[in-house]
Design an enzyme around this catalytic site. Structure first.
Site, mmCIF file in Angstrom:
data_model
loop_
_atom_site.group_PDB
_atom_site.id
_atom_site.type_symbol
_atom_site.label_atom_id
_atom_site.label_comp_id
_atom_site.label_asym_id
_atom_site.label_seq_id
_atom_site.Cartn_x
_atom_site.Cartn_y
_atom_site.Cartn_z
ATOM 1 N N ALA A 1 -17.321 -0.750 -4.018
ATOM 2 C CA ALA A 1 -16.860 0.249 -3.066
ATOM 3 C C ALA A 1 -15.354 0.189 -2.876
ATOM 4 C CB ALA A 1 -17.567 0.057 -1.722
ATOM 5 N N HIS B 1 -4.274 -25.058 11.114
ATOM 6 C CA HIS B 1 -5.230 -26.177 11.108
ATOM 7 C C HIS B 1 -5.910 -26.260 12.468
ATOM 8 C CE1 HIS B 1 -6.905 -30.137 10.315
ATOM 9 N NE2 HIS B 1 -6.482 -30.498 11.520
#
Length: 463
Positions: A318, A442
């Site tokens: 798509a 992080h």
């Protein structure tokens, strides 16, 4: 401009063309529940509803088997399949309605019916829609594709395509799937999680042969661990329907096996939708497989007639179709529309997810590259550990001479989202060093991408 087809290629082309100043109409014949529904196969019976069912079924499995590891105890969990299907349908209704809103916002005329080329007219074309005819200078064909049938077992009864597999009113006890590609494994995963015993039959000798071999091996191991049964290199001999189900006889090596299923999903590829388009009447050229022939600017052999999306072949994705819709509209407006087919991402929404873009190591070597690669596991990632899903890894393949990234291959949690970062770097001809030097938050799953890039030069930090 008239766009024939309201799927990802067609509706995006129509919207972009309207933004660029074209007076635009989009013709689409798709119906769902007896009503017109924009969005084509992808939105109505493909990408969107399958992902809704994958998410629902994954949550059901999590409640049953995985929450206990988090210290969450759930007793007596049960399935309300009707409500699950209703939620899926509501998602589709919302998204299809969203396209209708975007058409209105961008002044795109929506015409419901099967569009066909009738004749040339004053340098343009007359397009028929039912009993009506409309004239346009440019015509863009974006009619998409349909599931390929097995000659031994046309769709109907207990034999289903992707649409039928998304609308079962009960969980089958035994489900057969012919085809171990994207559609087969995704739909097989849905019904396996909901309680079906799933057997996948594949004619090719191995699993996901277009993917990186290490990714394919890990994916097969994980899917088998979940309970899906795979048979490769099979040849289907007979398929017989009864009132109770389907009997499939196939050869596997020197043995002939007959398996009984309650339902059978056939997912062996797709064929282009050119029927009823008037191709033969107006001389529109098709190739030997029925796809419309188009050049690099999506021009067909007919003047002012263009074609995009599944109907011209290539990757039946798509997002590839959408980008072609943007590109052709911009080209017709005199702009530099372009799609970089070398970095189109592929995603399989199993658990764990699978994603890749660019070349595998083998493909890179075949093209004459000297390569280097780095790999990093999710098992060494703090966020993955917190999610209790440390399956899989990320691999980065780079040119040994220039360090340019040639391909990225992933299997693991949420890699459908992680692949986008690497595609962006590859689009700008970035190197593994570029990717390794980017600061990643992080703790996040994206740190696995960074560490894999560091691994290209053998300098990973956390493994």
């Amino acid at each position: 401009m008239i766009v024939i087809g309201g799927g990802p290629a067609g509706y995006v082309a129509a919207i972009r063309a309207a933004q660029l100043g074209f007076k635009t109409a989009c013709v689409d014949a798709f119906e769902r529940g007896g009503k017109a529904s924009l969005g084509g196969t992808c939105l109505n019976v493909g990408c969107i509803p399958s992902k809704a069912m994958l998410d629902s079924s994954e949550r059901f499995e999590m409640v049953q088997h995985e929450l206990v590891d988090h210290g969450i105890l759930v007793e007596g969990a049960s399935l309300d399949l009707g409500k699950m299907l209703a939620r899926k349908d509501a998602v589709v209704d919302k998204m299809s309605g969203g396209i209708a809103y975007l058409f209105k916002k961008n002044k795109v005329t929506s015409l419901h019916g099967l569009g066909r080329l009738v004749r040339q007219d004053q340098g343009g074309w007359v397009v028929g829609v039912g009993e009506q005819e409309f004239a346009a200078k440019h015509v863009i064909i974006a009619t998409g594709s349909s599931p390929r049938e097995l000659p031994l077992a046309p769709f109907g009864g207990h034999v289903m395509d992707n649409a039928g597999a998304l609308a079962l009113d009960r969980v089958p006890g035994k489900l057969g799937v012919i085809g171990a590609g994207v559609i087969g494994v995704e739909l097989g995963s849905v019904w396996r999680r909901l309680g079906a015993q799933v057997t996948v039959l594949e004619a090719l000798p191995g699993f996901l042969q277009a993917a990186d071999p290490a990714v394919a091996r890990e994916a097969l191991k994980q899917l088998q661990k979940q309970g899906l049964e795979f048979h490769f290199g099979v040849k289907i001999a007979r398929i017989e329907q009864t009132e109770a189900g389907v009997s499939v006889t196939y050869a596997e090596g020197d043995q002939e096996v007959t398996a009984q299923f309650d339902k059978l999903i056939v997912a062996i590829g797709r064929v282009p939708n050119t029927q009823g388009l008037g191709a033969q009447d107006v001389g529109l050229e098709l190739d030997e497989r029925g796809f419309i022939k188009a050049d690099s600017h999506y021009r067909t052999n007919l003047p002012n007639v263009y074609a995009i999306g599944d109907v011209i072949g290539g990757a039946m994705l798509a997002h590839k179709a959408e980008e072609e819709g943007v590109a052709v509209a911009e080209l017709l407006a005199g702009q530099a529309g372009h799609v970089n087919y070398n970095v189109i991402p592929w995603v399989i929404y199993t658990s764990p997810e699978i994603a890749w873009a660019g070349l595998t190591e083998a493909q890179a070597k075949e093209q004459g590259y000297d390569i280097k690669s780095g790999q990093f596991p999710f098992s060494a990632n703090g966020r993955a550990a917190g999610h209790n899903d440390t399956r899989g890894f990320v691999k980065v393949v780079a040119d040994a001479k220039t360090d340019r990234i040639l391909g990225v291959h992933m299997i693991g949690p949420n890699v459908s989202e992680l692949i986008g970062e690497t595609v962006a770097v590859m689009e700008f001809a970035g190197s593994s060093e570029d990717l390794a030097r980017i600061v990643h938050a992080h703790p996040t799953l994206s740190e696995v991408v960074k560490e894999a890039a560091l691994g290209v030069e053998k300098r990973t930090i956390h493994a």
